[in-house]
Design an enzyme around this catalytic site. Structure first.
Site, short mmCIF file in Angstrom:
data_model
loop_
_atom_site.label_atom_id
_atom_site.label_comp_id
_atom_site.label_asym_id
_atom_site.label_seq_id
_atom_site.Cartn_x
_atom_site.Cartn_y
_atom_site.Cartn_z
N CYS A 76 0.83 -1.22 0.00
CA CYS A 76 0.00 0.00 0.00
C CYS A 76 0.86 1.26 0.00
CB CYS A 76 -0.91 -0.02 1.22
SG CYS A 76 -1.77 1.52 1.52
N LYS A 84 -0.22 5.44 -6.17
CA LYS A 84 -1.21 5.41 -7.25
C LYS A 84 -2.16 6.59 -7.12
CE LYS A 84 -5.20 3.58 -5.87
NZ LYS A 84 -5.68 2.25 -6.14
N TYR A 218 -8.27 -3.47 -11.82
CA TYR A 218 -8.22 -2.06 -11.44
C TYR A 218 -6.79 -1.54 -11.46
CZ TYR A 218 -6.83 -3.15 -6.60
OH TYR A 218 -6.17 -3.59 -5.47
N GLU A 222 -6.14 1.80 -13.49
CA GLU A 222 -5.67 2.97 -12.74
C GLU A 222 -4.34 3.47 -13.29
OE1 GLU A 222 -7.85 2.34 -8.39
OE2 GLU A 222 -5.81 1.64 -8.68
#
Lengths: 512, 467
Positions: A76, A84, A218, A222
């Site tokens: 993360c 991100k 995703y 993204e």
């Protein structure tokens, strides 16, 4: 073969005696050892320490295929959510710049973006978070070891430093929260030698240039989204569908917007091989499975976003006889995060069937720590988990997709309220809002309990969180209608939605 | 001599609405949908419009433009053209006016352009442009208008404008002074300052938004100052003079802390725009509601019960003219509930005025719903109130030199920690509030908040992970 079995049996007996002795003397180095210093591992270890347990956390980053590595904090912080979202923000600012002209701002025609300024800022921020985590572990009295952990038995962990030095640690309980890493395709020549993954994109020192993103999860969407937004020539290659597992009508709106926004899509295509040309550019050959024809093009970068998998081999799980899912390699876990080996638990991305999300890992980790410390028996509830996809047009959702609701309740058992709305900020900017949409899937009948809520639009993440709380409280369609709207916002459209799919009426709503 | 109603030409309808703003139009359209023959009387333009938000969006762009280079964008000098923005905004408003018109025509609602006035006829009757109209149900939804000070109170007050005048401005004022401490003053000052006008804000006490939770009041005051607005506390404008092309204001400042009662007098010169944002008044001008015995309070608001009934049977009022919860969605909701009560036989149909969420479009925006901490303590006692708070720098600022804070507060009461108030200021708070408002209206507790999984990475997740 027989000798091997006998050998294993003897080793098992030896280990059993060792464990028995240790249990009887009650002497472990730690109450809890956590392998993996990511979102889940850090939350679990800090919570345990706060409850008075003696805790150690092992974190180690195996460099990516091209050598990218990073500090404490897991996926993360280093190669996921955080970088991100920041790069997505950079891309949004690029769009805002264009809108600003219509709002009266007199801006020079040419607008350029410098990758290294952005990447430098992002990387510095991440490093400050790495440092922050180190400090936090220290403050909470969790022992941090920068070592690659593997399991020896149900109470013993082996730690290996970068230099090759080995340490053995024992603990009453062991938690595995090592997450996953991006997969490389195995059957495409040149894939690993010439392609990169999400592990690398955020740490590139130079702009990736003209990029091919393979994969429409995703992660793929993204990444392609923000690359397009900062002005790079970007193509996404999709094998079959986008955002598998998500509501497919919503997935369609997301990709439609991206296409209108400038991202190129190669639907139903499979890459065949990657070669590096003398110029340094990458030549990609692919098959259009629709027509069967072969194509090729050159790119500066090829980014693989074809799935993630855990590194269970290096953990020594097979040796321990831990039950794993053969296909995914993930650890099979119980509702209390237990594995098939006593005293060893696993949660986060590495748990089979678990959502690969930071907040669920954090919550599950904290609840696990409380149970192991004997402070609680509460299990993690994996239902009602909201999420947001941070594509150029963001998509937030909680609950069931329309397809899943239909499957469970039947088409006649659900009522879907929907609306195409136009964010006020798009009006003066003269931006097309055709994909700004929301739908509320309800149980048909008097009560109309909400089964799923879906929203595409600016700030979807911020909009969805509050509705997820309502969903958690069992909100019905009437609760939405009885809530006064906040004006003027996009979120208020959710409280005003009144046209059903069943009616067949035009779902476009006007604003003020 | 009263005219004989049987010989006069009076148009009879089921529902007559005076005022074509948010509340009036919503009530009219819903009534028409339920089968009532309806007419709307409007003296100016149709539709309540949110021009202010468009201006706020322009200002938000200004803030983004400052952050662009931090995020890697290379652009030269950037200038702002008020004229461009006004032209586009006005086009948008005209477009909306047309949409409203079309909606009414499609619903077969008669629109009457003109000033309405109640007559002295025995049955409530309205006269517009010489023609008379009556209905068993008449709705007054005439809204409000910005308050102004008289020349006796402040000489030269008329040289200033109000929020109505703000939207007529043809160019960005170089030097602005905004007077007032409510949300309109805060929003106007924010917009002007961020778009490049050197702005001062004059307030009578020490903080803005004094009716909001103290967390918001204190923080918003701080953010205004941080953003470059020149804040004059404990001050009032005592006179305004025109000197050549601009204005000179005289300000009296009295510090209540200081023992001697002395006032400090200062002047602000070369002011291009003086904006009064000192409150709003109900608009009952020319209506002659005295003729039909409709009660008003001492400020002129029409007094209504929880069902929007006035003191005269058959006459109702919704929206800003009633003086309660001056918000568009509230007027719309109340108008619709009334239509259902009158024309669908739903005897209990009324709007619940508790837990109405509000956003103030300041920089950064504010979101609030329910009771303030002070209100909760007053009604439930300090021992029954538990507060959860957090503050942080949103991740958006990780790369920017400019920073802003995000503050959040939950006000909980009772053993079960029911959430009765939620207050916040920060980036994204405008879009964040709505969902939480649904849950709070449903009676969510702190435990419900804790059980909800966070969405990462967002600012909103901080609400469901508070300790």
């Amino acid at each position: 073969m027989a000798a091997l079995c006998r050998g294993r049996h003897r080793w098992k007996t030896y280990n059993f005696l060792k464990v028995l002795t240790r249990t009887l003397t009650g002497k472990y180095d730690y109450d809890l050892i956590v392998i993996g210093g990511g979102s889940g591992g850090l939350a679990c270890s800090k919570e345990a320490a706060q409850l008075g347990q003696k805790v150690a956390v092992l974190d180690y980053v195996e460099p990516s295929a091209i050598g990218t590595k990073w500090g404490l904090g897991g996926t993360c912080v280093n190669v996921g959510c955080i970088p991100k979202k920041l790069m997505h923000q950079a891309a949004l600012l690029g769009t805002a710049f264009k809108d600003a002209k219509k709002f009266g701002w007199q801006i020079p025609e040419a607008l350029s973006h410098d990758w290294s300024t952005m990447a430098g800022g992002v990387q510095n921020y991440i490093k400050s978070l790495n440092w922050g985590h180190r400090v936090q572990l220290n403050d909470k009295k969790v022992k941090y070891l920068n070592m690659k952990g593997s399991l020896v038995d149900e109470h013993t962990v082996k730690g290996l430093t970068k230099a090759g030095k080995e340490t053995t640690l024992t603990a009453k309980n062991i938690v595995i929260a090592t997450g996953g890493r991006p997969k490389y395709p195995t059957n495409i020549p040149g894939a690993m030698e010439h392609g990169i993954t999400s592990d690398d994109i955020f740490w590139l020192k130079k702009s990736p240039g003209k990029t091919l993103v393979v994969g429409a999860s995703y992660v793929g969407l993204e990444c392609a989204g923000f690359l397009t937004g900062i002005g790079l020539d970007t193509t996404i290659m999709v094998r079959s569908i986008a955002l598998r597992g998500f509501d497919q009508q919503m997935a369609g709106l997301v990709t439609e917007y991206m296409e209108a926004y400038g991202t190129k899509f190669a639907w139903k295509c499979l890459p065949r091989r990657i070669d590096k040309l003398s110029s340094g550019a990458l030549q990609v050959m692919w098959t259009d499975t629709h027509t069967g024809s072969e194509h090729q093009d050159t790119y500066d970068t090829v980014l693989w976003a074809v799935g993630r998998a855990p590194e269970t081999k290096a953990l020594g799980l097979v040796k321990l006889g831990m039950e794993l899912n053969k296909e995914t390699g993930k650890i099979i876990v119980g509702s209390d995060e237990s594995t098939s080996v006593p005293n060893i638990y696993a949660f986060g991305d590495i748990g089979e069937g678990r959502p690969e999300l930071t907040p669920t890992a954090i919550k599950a980790g904290r609840l696990l720590a409380r149970r192991l410390a004997g402070q609680s028996s509460q299990l993690m509830n994996y239902d009602n988990v909201p999420t947001t996809v941070f594509t150029p047009l963001e998509y937030g959702c909680v609950g069931l997709s329309e397809e899943d609701a239909e499957k469970r309740y039947g088409k006649d058992g659900i009522e879907v309220y929907h609306a195409f709305y136009k964010p006020l900020e798009f009006t003066v900017a003269e931006r097309d809002a055709s994909q700004c949409y929301l739908k509320v899937v309800c149980e048909r009948g008097e009560n109309q309990k909400i089964l799923g809520l879906h929203f595409t639009g600016p700030n979807a993440g911020e909009v969805t969180q509050g509705f997820a709380l309502g969903f958690q409280c069992g909100a019905t369609y009437w609760d939405l209608l009885n809530t006064v709207g906040i004006h003027p916002t996009c979120a208020e459209e959710v409280t005003k939605v009144h046209i059903t799919k069943r009616s067949g009426l035009d779902a476009t709503v006007t604003g003020c | 001599m009263a005219s004989d109603p049987s010989t006069e030409d009076i148009t009879r309808l089921d529902f007559l609405v005076i005022g074509g703003g948010s509340g009036g139009l919503a009530g009219a359209r819903r009534a028409a949908e339920l089968g009532a023959t309806t007419a709307v009387i409007e003296s100016h333009r149709l539709g309540g419009t949110c021009v202010s938000k468009v201006m706020w969006n322009a200002a938000v762009h200004a803030e983004y433009l400052h952050d662009h280079s931090d995020y890697g964008f290379e652009a030269g000098q950037v200038h702002f053209s008020w004229e461009t923005l006004k032209a586009k905004r006005d086009t948008y408003v005209s477009h909306l006016n047309r949409i409203y018109r079309n909606n009414l025509d499609k619903a077969k609602i008669q629109t009457i352009q003109g000033q309405a006035r109640f007559t002295n006829d025995p049955e409530p009757t309205v006269e517009v442009n010489g023609k008379k109209y009556t209905a068993p149900h008449i709705l007054i939804a005439t809204g409000g208008y910005p308050s102004v000070l008289s020349e006796e109170e402040v000489p030269g007050a008329g040289l200033g404008i109000t929020s109505d005048g703000f939207f007529e401005l043809e160019s960005l004022p170089k030097r602005s002074v905004v007077v007032g401490a409510g949300y309109i003053a805060v929003e106007m000052a924010g917009i002007l300052s961020t778009l490049g006008s050197k702005t001062s804000l004059v307030i009578r006490q020490t903080g803005v938004l004094r009716n909001f939770d103290s967390l918001i009041s204190t923080n918003c005051t701080k953010e205004l100052q941080n953003s470059g607005v020149d804040l004059w506390k404990n001050s009032q404008v005592t006179s305004v003079k025109k000197i050549d092309d601009s204005l000179e204001l005289t300000i009296a400042t009295r510090d209540p802390e200081k023992k001697n009662d002395e006032e400090k007098i200062s002047t602000i010169g070369q002011v291009d725009c003086l904006l009064w944002a000192i409150g709003r008044q109900p608009n009952t001008f020319g209506l002659n509601i005295g003729a039909i015995g409709v009660e008003t309070d001492d400020r002129g608001h029409i007094v209504v019960d929880e069902f929007q009934n006035t003191s005269r049977p058959g006459v109702y009022a919704v929206g800003d003219v009633c003086g309660k919860a001056l918000l568009t969605p509230v007027a719309i909701a109340a108008g619709r509930k009334l239509a259902h009560r009158l024309f669908e036989g739903k005897k209990d149909s009324k709007l619940d005025y508790s837990c109405i969420p509000t956003v103030v479009f300041s920089h950064p925006p504010i979101g609030t719903v329910g009771l303030t901490e002070e209100e909760a303590i007053k009604t439930r006692g300090k021992d029954n109130v538990k507060i959860y708070k957090t503050s942080f720098t949103p991740m958006y600022h990780a790369l920017t030199s400019r920073k802003s804070q995000c503050l959040m507060k939950l006000v909980c009461v009772g053993k079960e920690e029911k959430v009765v108030g939620l207050h916040m200021q920060g980036l994204g708070c405008d879009e964040m509030l709505q969902g939480f408002a649904v849950a709070i209206k449903m009676g969510a507790t702190k435990s419900d908040f804790d059980k909800t999984v966070a969405i990462h990475p967002t600012s909103s997740e901080e609400f469901v992970t508070m300790r």
